[in-house]
Design a protein around this motif. Structure first.
Motif, PDB file in Angstrom:
ATOM      1  N   ALA A   1      56.928  35.260 -49.362  1.00  0.00           N
ATOM      2  CA  ALA A   1      57.245  33.991 -49.845  1.00  0.00           C
ATOM      3  C   ALA A   1      56.461  33.097 -48.344  1.00  0.00           C
ATOM      4  CB  ALA A   1      58.628  33.396 -49.290  1.00  0.00           C
ATOM      5  N   GLN A   2      54.806  32.734 -48.676  1.00  0.00           N
ATOM      6  CA  GLN A   2      54.173  32.490 -46.983  1.00  0.00           C
ATOM      7  C   GLN A   2      55.063  31.201 -47.332  1.00  0.00           C
ATOM      8  OE1 GLN A   2      51.936  33.544 -45.912  1.00  0.00           O
ATOM      9  NE2 GLN A   2      51.411  35.164 -46.791  1.00  0.00           N
ATOM     10  N   ASN A   3      54.458  30.231 -48.127  1.00  0.00           N
ATOM     11  CA  ASN A   3      55.088  28.579 -47.666  1.00  0.00           C
ATOM     12  C   ASN A   3      56.828  28.484 -48.705  1.00  0.00           C
ATOM     13  OD1 ASN A   3      53.507  27.786 -45.981  1.00  0.00           O
ATOM     14  ND2 ASN A   3      52.403  28.118 -47.364  1.00  0.00           N
ATOM     15  N   LYS A   4      56.582  28.370 -50.391  1.00  0.00           N
ATOM     16  CA  LYS A   4      57.298  28.665 -51.470  1.00  0.00           C
ATOM     17  C   LYS A   4      56.856  29.372 -52.302  1.00  0.00           C
ATOM     18  CE  LYS A   4      59.158  24.541 -49.359  1.00  0.00           C
ATOM     19  NZ  LYS A   4      61.116  24.279 -49.293  1.00  0.00           N
ATOM     20  N   CYS A   5      58.533  29.677 -52.977  1.00  0.00           N
ATOM     21  CA  CYS A   5      58.571  31.134 -53.710  1.00  0.00           C
ATOM     22  C   CYS A   5      57.981  30.142 -55.464  1.00  0.00           C
ATOM     23  CB  CYS A   5      60.070  31.356 -53.746  1.00  0.00           C
ATOM     24  SG  CYS A   5      60.370  32.282 -52.762  1.00  0.00           S
ATOM     25  N   THR A   6      57.382  30.978 -56.153  1.00  0.00           N
ATOM     26  CA  THR A   6      57.072  30.604 -57.346  1.00  0.00           C
ATOM     27  C   THR A   6      58.367  30.307 -58.598  1.00  0.00           C
ATOM     28  OG1 THR A   6      56.919  32.570 -58.558  1.00  0.00           O
ATOM     29  CG2 THR A   6      55.064  31.998 -56.854  1.00  0.00           C
ATOM     30  N   GLU A   7      58.440  29.626 -59.145  1.00  0.00           N
ATOM     31  CA  GLU A   7      59.210  29.079 -61.158  1.00  0.00           C
ATOM     32  C   GLU A   7      59.775  30.514 -60.381  1.00  0.00           C
ATOM     33  OE1 GLU A   7      59.225  27.952 -65.103  1.00  0.00           O
ATOM     34  OE2 GLU A   7      57.756  27.435 -64.004  1.00  0.00           O
ATOM     35  N   PHE A   8      59.055  31.320 -61.174  1.00  0.00           N
ATOM     36  CA  PHE A   8      59.738  33.015 -61.718  1.00  0.00           C
ATOM     37  C   PHE A   8      60.264  33.761 -60.437  1.00  0.00           C
ATOM     38  CE2 PHE A   8      56.029  30.934 -64.486  1.00  0.00           C
ATOM     39  CZ  PHE A   8      57.123  30.583 -65.025  1.00  0.00           C
ATOM     40  N   SER A   9      59.883  33.345 -59.398  1.00  0.00           N
ATOM     41  CA  SER A   9      60.130  34.222 -58.207  1.00  0.00           C
ATOM     42  C   SER A   9      60.750  33.366 -57.221  1.00  0.00           C
ATOM     43  CB  SER A   9      59.725  35.400 -57.901  1.00  0.00           C
ATOM     44  OG  SER A   9      59.155  36.337 -58.549  1.00  0.00           O
ATOM     45  N   PRO A  10      62.042  32.435 -58.053  1.00  0.00           N
ATOM     46  CA  PRO A  10      62.697  31.683 -56.752  1.00  0.00           C
ATOM     47  C   PRO A  10      63.182  31.528 -55.815  1.00  0.00           C
ATOM     48  CG  PRO A  10      63.751  31.612 -59.351  1.00  0.00           C
ATOM     49  CD  PRO A  10      63.276  32.655 -58.878  1.00  0.00           C
ATOM     50  N   CYS A  11      64.104  32.839 -55.304  1.00  0.00           N
ATOM     51  CA  CYS A  11      64.485  32.912 -54.580  1.00  0.00           C
ATOM     52  C   CYS A  11      64.511  33.253 -53.730  1.00  0.00           C
ATOM     53  CB  CYS A  11      66.067  33.651 -54.733  1.00  0.00           C
ATOM     54  SG  CYS A  11      66.777  32.830 -55.761  1.00  0.00           S
ATOM     55  N   SER A  12      64.361  33.027 -52.059  1.00  0.00           N
ATOM     56  CA  SER A  12      63.880  33.473 -50.869  1.00  0.00           C
ATOM     57  C   SER A  12      64.635  34.277 -49.857  1.00  0.00           C
ATOM     58  CB  SER A  12      62.921  32.506 -49.932  1.00  0.00           C
ATOM     59  OG  SER A  12      62.118  33.078 -48.831  1.00  0.00           O
ATOM     60  N   ARG A  13      64.154  35.400 -49.938  1.00  0.00           N
ATOM     61  CA  ARG A  13      65.120  36.020 -48.807  1.00  0.00           C
ATOM     62  C   ARG A  13      63.983  36.925 -47.573  1.00  0.00           C
ATOM     63  NH1 ARG A  13      69.360  41.046 -49.134  1.00  0.00           N
ATOM     64  NH2 ARG A  13      69.464  42.194 -48.057  1.00  0.00           N
ATOM     65  N   GLU A  14      64.430  36.533 -46.374  1.00  0.00           N
ATOM     66  CA  GLU A  14      63.815  37.250 -45.759  1.00  0.00           C
ATOM     67  C   GLU A  14      61.529  37.164 -45.620  1.00  0.00           C
ATOM     68  OE1 GLU A  14      65.611  40.870 -43.933  1.00  0.00           O
ATOM     69  OE2 GLU A  14      67.431  40.033 -43.994  1.00  0.00           O
ATOM     70  N   GLY A  15      61.637  36.122 -46.565  1.00  0.00           N
ATOM     71  CA  GLY A  15      60.347  36.483 -46.233  1.00  0.00           C
ATOM     72  C   GLY A  15      60.301  36.583 -47.452  1.00  0.00           C
ATOM     73  N   TYR A  16      60.787  37.117 -48.171  1.00  0.00           N
ATOM     74  CA  TYR A  16      59.937  37.532 -49.759  1.00  0.00           C
ATOM     75  C   TYR A  16      60.669  36.668 -50.867  1.00  0.00           C
ATOM     76  CZ  TYR A  16      57.870  41.618 -46.890  1.00  0.00           C
ATOM     77  OH  TYR A  16      57.006  42.068 -46.088  1.00  0.00           O
ATOM     78  N   CYS A  17      60.439  36.650 -52.141  1.00  0.00           N
ATOM     79  CA  CYS A  17      60.974  36.303 -53.534  1.00  0.00           C
ATOM     80  C   CYS A  17      61.417  37.317 -54.172  1.00  0.00           C
ATOM     81  CB  CYS A  17      59.923  35.056 -53.576  1.00  0.00           C
ATOM     82  SG  CYS A  17      58.993  33.808 -52.698  1.00  0.00           S
ATOM     83  N   ASP A  18      62.130  36.963 -55.145  1.00  0.00           N
ATOM     84  CA  ASP A  18      62.147  37.342 -56.193  1.00  0.00           C
ATOM     85  C   ASP A  18      63.300  36.799 -57.196  1.00  0.00           C
ATOM     86  OD1 ASP A  18      62.572  39.354 -58.715  1.00  0.00           O
ATOM     87  OD2 ASP A  18      62.304  41.108 -56.903  1.00  0.00           O
ATOM     88  N   SER A  19      64.203  37.163 -58.501  1.00  0.00           N
ATOM     89  CA  SER A  19      65.249  36.286 -59.260  1.00  0.00           C
ATOM     90  C   SER A  19      65.827  36.795 -59.150  1.00  0.00           C
ATOM     91  CB  SER A  19      64.193  36.303 -60.542  1.00  0.00           C
ATOM     92  OG  SER A  19      63.982  37.360 -61.212  1.00  0.00           O
ATOM     93  N   ASP A  20      66.389  37.864 -58.423  1.00  0.00           N
ATOM     94  CA  ASP A  20      68.043  38.632 -58.861  1.00  0.00           C
ATOM     95  C   ASP A  20      69.227  38.551 -57.736  1.00  0.00           C
ATOM     96  OD1 ASP A  20      67.432  40.206 -56.884  1.00  0.00           O
ATOM     97  OD2 ASP A  20      67.153  41.370 -58.525  1.00  0.00           O
TER      98      ASP A  20
END
Length: 343
Positions: A20-39
């Motif tokens: 998550a440099q700036n924003k997460c993507t549609e398919f990994s939409p959720c950000s936590r501590e600088g990283y993105c995923d979907s679960d």
């Protein structure tokens, strides 16, 4: 004492599918501590950072409060967060670290801390309630892990995003006491900690209660009040702000290595060094947790606000459409929003 585990950040970096440099993507939409995923490990309200997530609705909504007692008789009472399907009625607590060192066994919640040789420190465990709370009474029957210097056990009501917190903590340096504390909006003021002397907290279970209302919070041990914080006494005269935690939050329990943390203040507070051998395992035990919600058990304020906004959108004529795969898009052409299942 505040603590952020470097191991947790490492686990997140290994588990996530996008940075998550700036924003997460549609398919990994959720950000936590600088990283993105979907679960749930990334999308659970309070863990998920809405400011760097894909859009304003990527993070799951807070679930609201449910009054119940959890006795950890079933393995489903606490599960690894990666396996959580979004139904808080099925799973009372979620283990938020990988690897998972928390389990329901022998009629109690076991929080283990094991030795990580590569870093010469312990890797512990944190579990969070699958429901949220804003005012109410929480009682936990706990046997601390204060059997050696440096081992820290915690029982916390916390909002990770705002930093509001009430807690009980036990440190191995002083096994015959429990400490109470609170934090307001991520202000790291360590002067508010108050110790309470008692028998060895690692030798027997005791009932620890945080009774949180809009006007005051009371900490109790075995149903005896040991501290009262009045909102009226938290006024900051310089700003006119009452520095009293009011954010919707989650109940949390944890065990971690303060003695080998590398932070001098933390080590002096918890005792150091934490003694380790390759086979050492420290255990914090929770026999039961009772959550008593204040007032009616309704959906959280945040969810109610979200539903009101949805009703306003409907009245304006902009209707979301469902593509049949749990994704919704609006007629305005905005990208689809990944949604969690609802129960």
């Amino acid at each position: 004492m505040k603590f952020t585990s470097a191991f947790a950040a490492l686990a997140l970096s290994m588990a996530s599918s996008a940075l998550a440099q700036n924003k997460c993507t549609e398919f990994s939409p959720c950000s936590r501590e600088g990283y993105c995923d979907s679960d749930a490990m990334f999308c659970l309200w309070d863990l998920c950072d809405p400011t760097t997530s894909y859009n304003a609705t990527s993070c799951w909504q807070p679930e609201g409060c449910t009054s119940r007692t959890t006795t950890f008789d079933s393995s489903n009472d606490v599960i690894a967060i990666r396996t959580y399907g979004g139904n808080p009625q099925a799973n009372a607590f979620l283990s938020v670290f990988e690897p998972n060192n928390a389990k329901a066994a022998n009629g109690q919640l076991e929080l283990d801390m094991t030795y990580d040789a590569a870093n010469n420190k312990g890797f512990g465990a944190t579990v969070k309630a699958s429901t949220t709370i804003k005012y109410g009474k929480v009682t936990a029957r706990v046997k601390s892990a204060s059997v050696a210097t440096g081992v820290v056990t915690s029982f916390i009501i916390i909002n990770e995003q705002t930093g509001d917190e009430f807690d009980f903590e036990w440190v191995g340096k002083n096994p015959a006491e429990v400490q109470t504390n609170y934090y307001y909006q991520k202000e790291l003021d360590y002067t508010k900690m108050t110790p309470y002397a008692m028998a060895d907290t690692s030798a027997a279970y005791h009932d620890y209660t945080i009774d949180w209302t809009a006007e005051k919070t009371t900490w109790l041990v075995d149903n005896v009040p040991i501290r009262v914080l009045n909102r009226a006494d938290t006024l900051d005269a310089a700003t006119g702000v009452y520095k009293y935690p009011t954010s919707e939050a989650r109940v949390s329990f944890g065990i971690w290595d303060g003695g080998n943390s590398g932070a001098q203040g933390t080590q002096e507070w918890s005792g150091y060094p934490t003694p380790w051998s390759p086979t050492t395992v420290y255990k914090a035990l929770v026999e039961s947790v009772t959550i008593e919600c204040a007032g009616e058990q309704l959906p959280s304020e945040s969810e109610s606000e979200s539903e009101s906004e949805s009703e306003s959108e409907s009245e304006s004529g902009e209707q979301p459409t469902d593509d049949g795969n749990g994704e919704h898009s609006s007629e305005s052409g905005e990208p689809p929003i990944k949604c969690r299942p609802r129960y």
